[in-house]
Design an enzyme around this catalytic site. Sequence first.
Site, PDB file in Angstrom:
ATOM      1  N   ASN A  35       0.652  -1.237  -0.144  1.00  0.00           N
ATOM      2  CA  ASN A  35      -0.172  -0.138   0.029  1.00  0.00           C
ATOM      3  C   ASN A  35       0.972   1.265   0.115  1.00  0.00           C
ATOM      4  O   ASN A  35       1.605   1.377   1.020  1.00  0.00           O
ATOM      5  CB  ASN A  35      -0.810   0.101   1.258  1.00  0.00           C
ATOM      6  CG  ASN A  35      -1.721   1.388   1.421  1.00  0.00           C
ATOM      7  OD1 ASN A  35      -1.887   2.235   0.560  1.00  0.00           O
ATOM      8  ND2 ASN A  35      -2.648   1.405   2.571  1.00  0.00           N
ATOM      9  N   TRP A  36       1.073   1.781  -1.332  1.00  0.00           N
ATOM     10  CA  TRP A  36       2.040   3.001  -1.454  1.00  0.00           C
ATOM     11  C   TRP A  36       1.406   4.337  -0.953  1.00  0.00           C
ATOM     12  O   TRP A  36       2.071   5.370  -0.833  1.00  0.00           O
ATOM     13  CB  TRP A  36       2.470   3.097  -2.587  1.00  0.00           C
ATOM     14  CG  TRP A  36       3.570   1.937  -3.181  1.00  0.00           C
ATOM     15  CD1 TRP A  36       3.941   0.976  -2.314  1.00  0.00           C
ATOM     16  CD2 TRP A  36       3.797   1.561  -4.309  1.00  0.00           C
ATOM     17  NE1 TRP A  36       4.892   0.420  -2.839  1.00  0.00           N
ATOM     18  CE2 TRP A  36       4.632   0.505  -4.190  1.00  0.00           C
ATOM     19  CE3 TRP A  36       3.608   2.085  -5.666  1.00  0.00           C
ATOM     20  CZ2 TRP A  36       5.395  -0.168  -5.426  1.00  0.00           C
ATOM     21  CZ3 TRP A  36       4.184   1.332  -6.923  1.00  0.00           C
ATOM     22  CH2 TRP A  36       4.910   0.217  -6.701  1.00  0.00           C
ATOM     23  N   LYS A  37       0.163   4.236  -0.444  1.00  0.00           N
ATOM     24  CA  LYS A  37      -0.389   5.416   0.341  1.00  0.00           C
ATOM     25  C   LYS A  37      -0.283   6.767  -0.839  1.00  0.00           C
ATOM     26  O   LYS A  37      -0.258   6.501  -2.052  1.00  0.00           O
ATOM     27  CB  LYS A  37      -0.007   5.601   1.587  1.00  0.00           C
ATOM     28  CG  LYS A  37      -0.064   4.279   2.457  1.00  0.00           C
ATOM     29  CD  LYS A  37       0.023   4.586   3.761  1.00  0.00           C
ATOM     30  CE  LYS A  37      -0.291   3.203   4.664  1.00  0.00           C
ATOM     31  NZ  LYS A  37      -0.374   3.203   6.057  1.00  0.00           N
ATOM     32  N   HIS A  85      -9.798   0.736   4.579  1.00  0.00           N
ATOM     33  CA  HIS A  85      -8.303   1.003   5.227  1.00  0.00           C
ATOM     34  C   HIS A  85      -8.680   1.975   6.403  1.00  0.00           C
ATOM     35  O   HIS A  85      -9.573   2.769   6.336  1.00  0.00           O
ATOM     36  CB  HIS A  85      -7.494   1.515   4.211  1.00  0.00           C
ATOM     37  CG  HIS A  85      -6.071   1.628   4.873  1.00  0.00           C
ATOM     38  ND1 HIS A  85      -5.691   2.587   5.631  1.00  0.00           N
ATOM     39  CD2 HIS A  85      -5.076   0.647   4.767  1.00  0.00           C
ATOM     40  CE1 HIS A  85      -4.251   2.282   5.986  1.00  0.00           C
ATOM     41  NE2 HIS A  85      -4.206   1.212   5.482  1.00  0.00           N
ATOM     42  N   GLU A 131      -5.463  -5.440  10.486  1.00  0.00           N
ATOM     43  CA  GLU A 131      -4.521  -4.336  10.527  1.00  0.00           C
ATOM     44  C   GLU A 131      -4.855  -3.505  11.784  1.00  0.00           C
ATOM     45  O   GLU A 131      -5.834  -2.840  11.821  1.00  0.00           O
ATOM     46  CB  GLU A 131      -4.523  -3.379   9.561  1.00  0.00           C
ATOM     47  CG  GLU A 131      -4.198  -3.841   8.095  1.00  0.00           C
ATOM     48  CD  GLU A 131      -3.366  -3.031   7.107  1.00  0.00           C
ATOM     49  OE1 GLU A 131      -2.326  -3.107   6.924  1.00  0.00           O
ATOM     50  OE2 GLU A 131      -4.373  -1.909   6.759  1.00  0.00           O
ATOM     51  N   GLY A 188       1.582   6.611  13.968  1.00  0.00           N
ATOM     52  CA  GLY A 188       2.562   6.629  14.920  1.00  0.00           C
ATOM     53  C   GLY A 188       2.762   5.168  15.556  1.00  0.00           C
ATOM     54  O   GLY A 188       3.497   5.009  16.594  1.00  0.00           O
ATOM     55  N   SER A 239       3.159  -2.028  10.542  1.00  0.00           N
ATOM     56  CA  SER A 239       4.702  -1.832  10.755  1.00  0.00           C
ATOM     57  C   SER A 239       5.286  -3.136  10.487  1.00  0.00           C
ATOM     58  O   SER A 239       6.354  -3.580  10.875  1.00  0.00           O
ATOM     59  CB  SER A 239       4.896  -1.738  12.416  1.00  0.00           C
ATOM     60  OG  SER A 239       4.549  -0.431  12.525  1.00  0.00           O
ATOM     61  N   GLY A 245       2.749  -0.926   4.442  1.00  0.00           N
ATOM     62  CA  GLY A 245       2.912   0.511   3.863  1.00  0.00           C
ATOM     63  C   GLY A 245       4.338   1.088   3.913  1.00  0.00           C
ATOM     64  O   GLY A 245       4.743   0.704   2.915  1.00  0.00           O
TER      65      GLY A 245
HETATM   66  P1  PGA Z   1       2.619   0.311   7.615  1.00  0.00           P
HETATM   67  O1  PGA Z   1       1.295   0.570   7.002  1.00  0.00           O
HETATM   68  O2  PGA Z   1       3.219  -0.865   7.122  1.00  0.00           O
HETATM   69  O3  PGA Z   1       3.310   1.584   7.245  1.00  0.00           O
HETATM   70  O4  PGA Z   1       2.491   0.273   9.283  1.00  0.00           O
HETATM   71  C1  PGA Z   1       0.319  -0.603   6.778  1.00  0.00           C
HETATM   72  C2  PGA Z   1      -0.998   0.096   6.057  1.00  0.00           C
HETATM   73  O5  PGA Z   1      -1.510   0.903   6.555  1.00  0.00           O
HETATM   74  O6  PGA Z   1      -1.641  -0.875   5.303  1.00  0.00           O
END
Ligand code: PGA
Length: 238
Positions: free
Chosen positions: A10-12, A90, A159, A168, A201, A222
């Site tokens: 997920n490249w957001k 999400h 998640e 955070g 994470s 992410g």
């Molecule tokens: P993260 O995000 O790996 O940066 O914690 C995961 C996600 O939001 O899908």
Amino acid sequence: MYMKKKIFLNWKSYLTIEQSSTLAEQLVAVQNDIADIVVFPTAAAVSQVAKTGITCGVQATFPYESGAYTGETTLQIVQEVGAQYALVGHSERRVYTGLTDEEVNTQAKALLAAGITPVICIGENAEQYDSGKRKDILQQQLEIGCKDLDLSKIILAYEPVWAISGFGGSHTATIEEINEVHVYLKTLCGDADTPILYGGSVHEDIDQAYLDSPVIQGFLIGSAGTNFESMQKLLQRL
Ligand code: PGA
């Protein structure tokens, strides 16, 4: 039977269109039989990224065909840009846009009807975790969000909101917690054999126990997923 791990990135809104295409090209070059890689680029980058040959998804959708819907990405556009998957629910969408479980359900139904696989994201926040209500929350999100869906045609992503780096979070849930939650979710899904991913994470140096767990079918990643060397290392460890 050995199942390929799903590595969903997920490249957001981290990358530019050019950076997204470059990273997709690098990932295509290291794709192998060990993992199914799917990337979820920022909306404007999807059509260009899909041209690299990598499997793509969109990060959010709108459950209707074309019409007077200013600012929305309709199902038609999702199909046209070559996306085969869509994230639904999400936690960043739930928090920033007030997306409800009922809307998650409407979106997922529309996606299935359009031939796109929904990746339905569920997870408790820190307060819900602390109150010991995690399983109740997950059950509610699943029952409403997945109401009347063919669970064999969707993917679930567990998640925990408190583990997501964008909020955070700096540590994954423990492997014991994830295994317990995944077994619980599998029970709720009955015979459907719904693949369940873990996200929050996840990074290239994650303990091997996470990668080897038979109840974790893959990962939704992410921030670490925006770095080629990190993902190359993770893929080599699978
Ligand atoms: P993260 O995000 O790996 O940066 O914690 C995961 C996600 O939001 O899908």
